[in-house]
Design an enzyme around this catalytic site. Sequence first.
Site, mmCIF file in Angstrom:
data_model
loop_
_atom_site.group_PDB
_atom_site.id
_atom_site.type_symbol
_atom_site.label_atom_id
_atom_site.label_comp_id
_atom_site.label_asym_id
_atom_site.label_seq_id
_atom_site.Cartn_x
_atom_site.Cartn_y
_atom_site.Cartn_z
ATOM 1 N N ASP A 60 62.753 12.249 -36.711
ATOM 2 C CA ASP A 60 63.457 12.205 -35.426
ATOM 3 C C ASP A 60 64.647 11.247 -35.475
ATOM 4 O O ASP A 60 64.778 10.429 -36.406
ATOM 5 C CB ASP A 60 62.455 11.768 -34.338
ATOM 6 N N ASP B 48 64.095 19.678 -26.848
ATOM 7 C CA ASP B 48 62.889 19.061 -26.299
ATOM 8 C C ASP B 48 62.323 19.878 -25.151
ATOM 9 O O ASP B 48 61.257 19.558 -24.637
ATOM 10 C CB ASP B 48 63.181 17.636 -25.818
HETATM 11 C C1 GLA Z 1 61.938 12.849 -29.212
HETATM 12 C C2 GLA Z 1 61.530 14.193 -29.754
HETATM 13 C C3 GLA Z 1 60.249 14.646 -29.103
HETATM 14 C C4 GLA Z 1 59.169 13.622 -29.370
HETATM 15 C C5 GLA Z 1 59.616 12.244 -28.896
HETATM 16 C C6 GLA Z 1 58.657 11.175 -29.320
HETATM 17 O O1 GLA Z 1 62.288 12.935 -27.884
HETATM 18 O O2 GLA Z 1 62.564 15.115 -29.599
HETATM 19 O O3 GLA Z 1 59.862 15.914 -29.576
HETATM 20 O O4 GLA Z 1 58.887 13.595 -30.738
HETATM 21 O O5 GLA Z 1 60.898 11.913 -29.406
HETATM 22 O O6 GLA Z 1 59.052 9.937 -28.883
#
Ligand code: GLA
Length: 710
Positions: free
Chosen positions: A448, A512
């Site tokens: 990420d 997301d």
């Molecule tokens: C980001 C990612 C999510 C999740 C969160 C965890 O927002 O895009 O899918 O993994 O971080 O903190």
Amino acid sequence: MLHLRAGGVSLVLDARAGTGEPLPLVLHWGPDLGPLPDGDGLAEALVPPAAHSAVDRPVRRRLLPMPADGWRLRPGLAGARPDGGGWSPRFLVRSVELGEGGTCAVVSAEDPEAALELMTRLELHPSGVLEVGHRLRNLGDGPYLVGQLAASLPLPARAVEVLDLTGRWCRERIPQRHQLPHGTWAREGRHGRTGHDATLVLAAGTPGFGFRSGEVWGLHLAWSGDAVHWAERNPDGHAGVGAAELLGPSEVALDPGEVYATPPVLATYSGEGLDGLSAAYHRYLRGRPSHPRTPRPVVLNTWEAVYFDHRLERLTELAEVAARLGVERFVLDDGWFGSRRNDRAGLGDWHVAVDVWPEGLNPLIGHVRRLGMEFGLWVEPEMVNPDSDLFRAHPDWVLSGSGRPGRLPEAWRNQQVLDLANPDCWAYIHDRLDALLADHDIAFLKWDHNRDLIEAGHGGRPGVRAQTLAVYRLLDELRRRHPGVEIESCASGGGRVDLGILARTDRVWASDTNDALERQHIQRWTQLLVPPELVGSHVGPPRSHTTGRTHDLGFRVATALFGHFGIEWDIASASEEEQQALAEAIAVYKRLRPLLHGGQVVRADHPNPAAYLHGVVAPDRAEALFAYVQLTASAFETPGLARLPGLDPDRAYQVSPLAVAGEPQTKQTVAPRWTEAGGVTLGGRALGEVGLPLPVLRPEQALLLHLTSP
Ligand code: GLA
């Protein structure tokens, strides 16, 4: 004459002037011209006039267009010595080499006065994707400051409309299109990562070009740092598309002998609309030796199921349900390390949190493995929370504008960016990840990157380039040491989707948002560049966590099927009927996987804006899956006929509605006869030219059509 031909595309360069003369002229980039019986004749015929009150001789586009050629659009190179010298180079050819097969050429050139050497490599891949890269070497004995080194290609006069993408968190990849009058339309990304608004592809085309029609010229910069893509047209008649890395002031200062290499620009021409452009990019990606070739496993990601609430018992139960339903990869998301009990602390401390995981992660991993699933883990290696042991020990290991500890860039999700161009910092992060992978049976990392880089300085200079290269090195080295581990590129959803990161990762997290309606739009446009098997796509809970909308399971499944399928939902709390339906959906996905991940993506130019009609057609066109998606309420009482594109006109197809996780909801008194009958057999030509009547779907419902041909 250099004529590169492949994949329905020709690139013609006039290099006849030879060594000691200016760079080759770019005569044509577009449809395949076939063998040129008289290349010299073509080159001569294309010499334009020179207008009154303009440069006294015809101005031509060269491989690197420069003011020295009379060029008045964006120059290929902007740069200078600290004293201002060398700001307007005039490159003269040293050699031109045509590679075997006639699809690759290398032109090297030099400007002895400016003390610069330029090497340009062109490769026309079998897919029709043209790869262009420049390398600039400083031959002088003092530094040379590079402001920008760009690759650009000509657009013909008929390419009058521009399409690019913008977006934001949870709403990535929004198309915007308009005319290209005189002037420049530039899309700049200054996020230090690719960005939620990154265009993916900037395309220009003939009036009204669509998914299935019109000519389109597009390009993409394979780079995960700052970037600019543009289209431009001048009153002098020249027009083009180009792209370059965006560099900060003094970011690239080449020492004597040093080289600046541009990220590759990947350009495509399609005579068959945007679908042709996507087909070329997808073929290109699928042709890479590193392209994932094993069936894309069904994923369960724990994020929206448990968030930071990590408890072995609960996760064990989730894993058991997942395995029972047919899940193949269980991914533990954020919250397993350091003091990371929320998003305010712990980033950077890549040690398993003993308070939450007293016996480490192996009890969970062992359980997951015994259930027959792979185990995946979330990491965010480039980031640090100021509230972390790492930051307390090394407050100077962050990117900052001043280079002084104490003056930090603006915070974003309570975090700062580690300075990975600092070798000690890089080694620390490398060693932690390496140890994690060595100590655990991990098959997958969700990598990420949850903030933009702001004021990202390294060693007192702009640092985005050094950071991007350091991250690439980190990924490359970890992949070398752990070749079996697959990696997903996530950046608050789809903030790092580009072919630079995809050269070293195995899929992207498109967004997301798991809201299926939003996902219809996001996946449609993400797949302009990226094939479905590389686009993570999960079935979320009935009520979307990001939008609050509620969708039937059938609609959520019909949406997730057209990507790398997964689940992001606390399925342990789902009803038995939901679990059963999900298990059936997983079985359908597994059955259709070769088609979904090996076929050609087709998107109909469906006349009704209230619906999408898209699908995947097998390479031999013997099978296809289409989705008719009712996005909103339609202005029409009945949706009319759906013409199914991309089929073999000379084959007969059995078309059947495919109900996965329930029938779509309709609002009709009489259904189309063929759906009532459970299917129909029709020729590909009739399906493509006439089409089939569609049922009256309620909004946010999808009808799947499965086509087979004996
Ligand atoms: C980001 C990612 C999510 C999740 C969160 C965890 O927002 O895009 O899918 O993994 O971080 O903190």
